[in-house]
Design an enzyme around this catalytic site. Structure first.
Site, PDB file in Angstrom:
ATOM      1  N   HIS A 171       1.047  -1.262   0.226  1.00 11.40           N
ATOM      2  CA  HIS A 171       0.203  -0.024   0.166  1.00 11.40           C
ATOM      3  C   HIS A 171       1.027   1.316   0.145  1.00 11.40           C
ATOM      4  CE1 HIS A 171      -3.374  -2.563   1.717  1.00 11.40           C
ATOM      5  NE2 HIS A 171      -3.722  -2.373   0.585  1.00 11.40           N
ATOM      6  N   GLU A 198       1.794   4.013   2.727  1.00  7.60           N
ATOM      7  CA  GLU A 198       2.081   3.853   4.142  1.00  7.60           C
ATOM      8  C   GLU A 198       3.936   3.752   4.002  1.00  7.60           C
ATOM      9  OE1 GLU A 198       0.263   0.031   4.933  1.00  7.60           O
ATOM     10  OE2 GLU A 198      -1.820   0.860   4.020  1.00  7.60           O
ATOM     11  N   ARG A 208      -2.829   4.510  -2.609  1.00 15.34           N
ATOM     12  CA  ARG A 208      -2.849   3.328  -1.955  1.00 15.34           C
ATOM     13  C   ARG A 208      -2.632   2.033  -2.862  1.00 15.34           C
ATOM     14  NH1 ARG A 208      -5.654   0.353   2.521  1.00 15.34           N
ATOM     15  NH2 ARG A 208      -6.908  -1.500   1.524  1.00 15.34           N
ATOM     16  N   HIS A 230       2.988  -3.278   6.773  1.00 17.50           N
ATOM     17  CA  HIS A 230       1.900  -2.200   6.435  1.00 17.50           C
ATOM     18  C   HIS A 230       1.914  -1.231   7.671  1.00 17.50           C
ATOM     19  CE1 HIS A 230      -0.723  -4.508   3.649  1.00 17.50           C
ATOM     20  NE2 HIS A 230       0.248  -5.310   3.820  1.00 17.50           N
ATOM     21  N   GLU A 240       1.069  -4.132  10.988  1.00 17.13           N
ATOM     22  CA  GLU A 240       0.656  -2.672  10.955  1.00 17.13           C
ATOM     23  C   GLU A 240       1.609  -2.057  11.814  1.00 17.13           C
ATOM     24  OE1 GLU A 240      -1.372  -1.683   8.959  1.00 17.13           O
ATOM     25  OE2 GLU A 240      -2.743  -3.336   8.300  1.00 17.13           O
TER      26      GLU A 240
END
Lengths: 93, 309
Positions: free
Chosen positions: B69, B72, B127, B196, B270
């Site tokens: 993505h 990020e 993204r 991520h 994440e």
């Protein structure tokens, strides 16, 4: 170059499954141009969503009419982007 | 042009060209690091990975990617810091040394280069990939909904204009297919780790369904141990669990594909981001984020090294 002037990021806190369902309905309304950073899934989890300037009023009105609690996470996304750009330029120097 | 090993600033964000130059530099500086190309993006940018290998043929391997993505940004930046950490600590750090003496590591720091360039030039919040969708004015597919794992199921959109559009078919995105082909042709990957960033989570399969994987107990326990390692440095708390239970049902994700294709240790990180800055984590937080992430990754890699299957 796309700008994000007036785009807000809201953090929405749901109380029950019914409110989650209402947010999922909101998610399906493509004309609003919403960008969900955390999608609605369960009442215990917050929902973060970026809202284009043109849709901010209608989304807030929807949330308030349904009694769904929210707070403003980012007031104006472009301000944050400008700050980031400035920091990067300073760092590069 | 001669460059010194200290000229790259890991504590700031960089363009794709700068990142690729640094990959060349790492490969030239360390004999066991090689820059390889595993494919090409939709807009024909090379997909470069670093291969860390101290010898042997087709050793068991660990996969690590970042930036699928594109917005990020802290993930691509962290991946570079981590690459340098691994390279520079081999031979002095016992854990990394024993890992690379037994296994190979492949690190793809920019899994979605077209999107990454687009975030630098046109739209910081982009993204998806940049592939054109026939019959639609909208561009791009969410590359983490495009894997052949419950493809097109819940938690992915069939609208090309959505940020979570799953694409016309599984592996339609060349960035995804390149990784799939590479991993399948290698045939000996034991772990699949993906970075991520948003809201501090450490997740394992499944996302396309809300049932526990066969290795639930081991993955949960390992995930908790990794989260504890992350927390030990700066106190950053990561929530651990399956994708479905931790965040939401999402189909077509990479770690579900990896797990269903026999790679038991499949985790998605994440990284730190409270939401206060969105995906715009201040550059001052790049190195702390990378440092704490590295501790979590290392914990998982040590387990993979010691529990061969």
């Amino acid at each position: 170059l796309e700008t994000f002037v007036g785009h807000q990021v809201l953090r929405i806190k749901t109380k029950n499954e019914e409110e989650v369902k209402q947010l999922q309905l909101l998610e399906s309304l493509e004309h609003l141009g919403l960008d969900f950073w955390i999608n609605p899934s369960a009442p215990a989890l917050p929902v973060d969503v970026r809202i284009p300037a043109a849709s901010v009023q209608s989304v807030k009105a929807f949330l308030e009419s349904q009694g769904i609690a929210y707070s403003i996470l980012i007031e104006d996304l472009q301000d944050v982007l400008d700050k980031e750009k400035q920091d990067m330029a300073e760092s590069a120097q | 042009r001669q460059r010194s090993s200290s000229s790259f600033d890991f504590g700031t964000y960089h363009t794709l060209d700068d990142i690729n130059e640094e990959l060349d530099h790492l490969a030239s500086e360390y004999s066991f690091v090689e820059k390889i190309q595993i494919g090409e993006s939709y807009e024909q940018r090379p997909l470069y990975a670093l291969k860390f290998s101290t010898g042997g043929r087709n050793r068991p391997a660990i996969w690590l990617d970042a930036g699928i993505h594109s917005r990020e940004w802290v993930t691509q930046a962290s991946a570079l810091w981590i690459a340098n950490k691994i390279a520079s600590d081999y031979g002095t750090d016992d854990s990394i040394t024993s890992l690379l003496d037994k296994m190979d590591l492949f690190l793809l720091p920019v899994a979605n280069p077209d999107g990454f360039v687009y975030t630098h030039t046109s739209n910081r919040m982009w993204r998806k990939t940049r592939s054109k969708i026939p019959g639609s004015v909208c561009v791009g597919v969410d590359p983490n909904r495009n894997w052949d794992a419950g493809f097109g199921g819940p938690g992915a959109s069939n609208s090309p204009c959505s940020e979570s559009y799953h694409g016309p078919s599984a592996n339609s995105e060349v960035e995804v297919k390149s990784v799939v082909d590479f991993i399948k042709s290698h045939g000996n990957f034991k772990a699949f780790l993906t970075l991520h960033s948003y809201s501090q989570l450490l997740m394992y399969p499944y996302g396309y369904k809300c049932t526990r994987p066969d290795d639930y107990a081991e993955l949960e326990s390992l995930g908790r141990a990794a989260a504890s390692s992350i927390r030990s440095l700066y106190g950053t708390t990561f929530q651990v669990g399956t994708i479905c239970n931790t965040i939401y049902q999402a189909s077509g994700g990479s770690i579900d594909w990896a797990y269903d294709n026999g790679i038991k240790y499949s985790f998605a990180f994440e990284l730190r981001d409270t939401g206060r800055y969105g995906f715009l984590l201040p550059a001052s937080q790049i190195i702390p984020a990378a440092q704490e992430t590295w501790l979590g990754l290392k914990r998982i890699m040590e387990h993979v090294r010691d529990k061969s299957y």
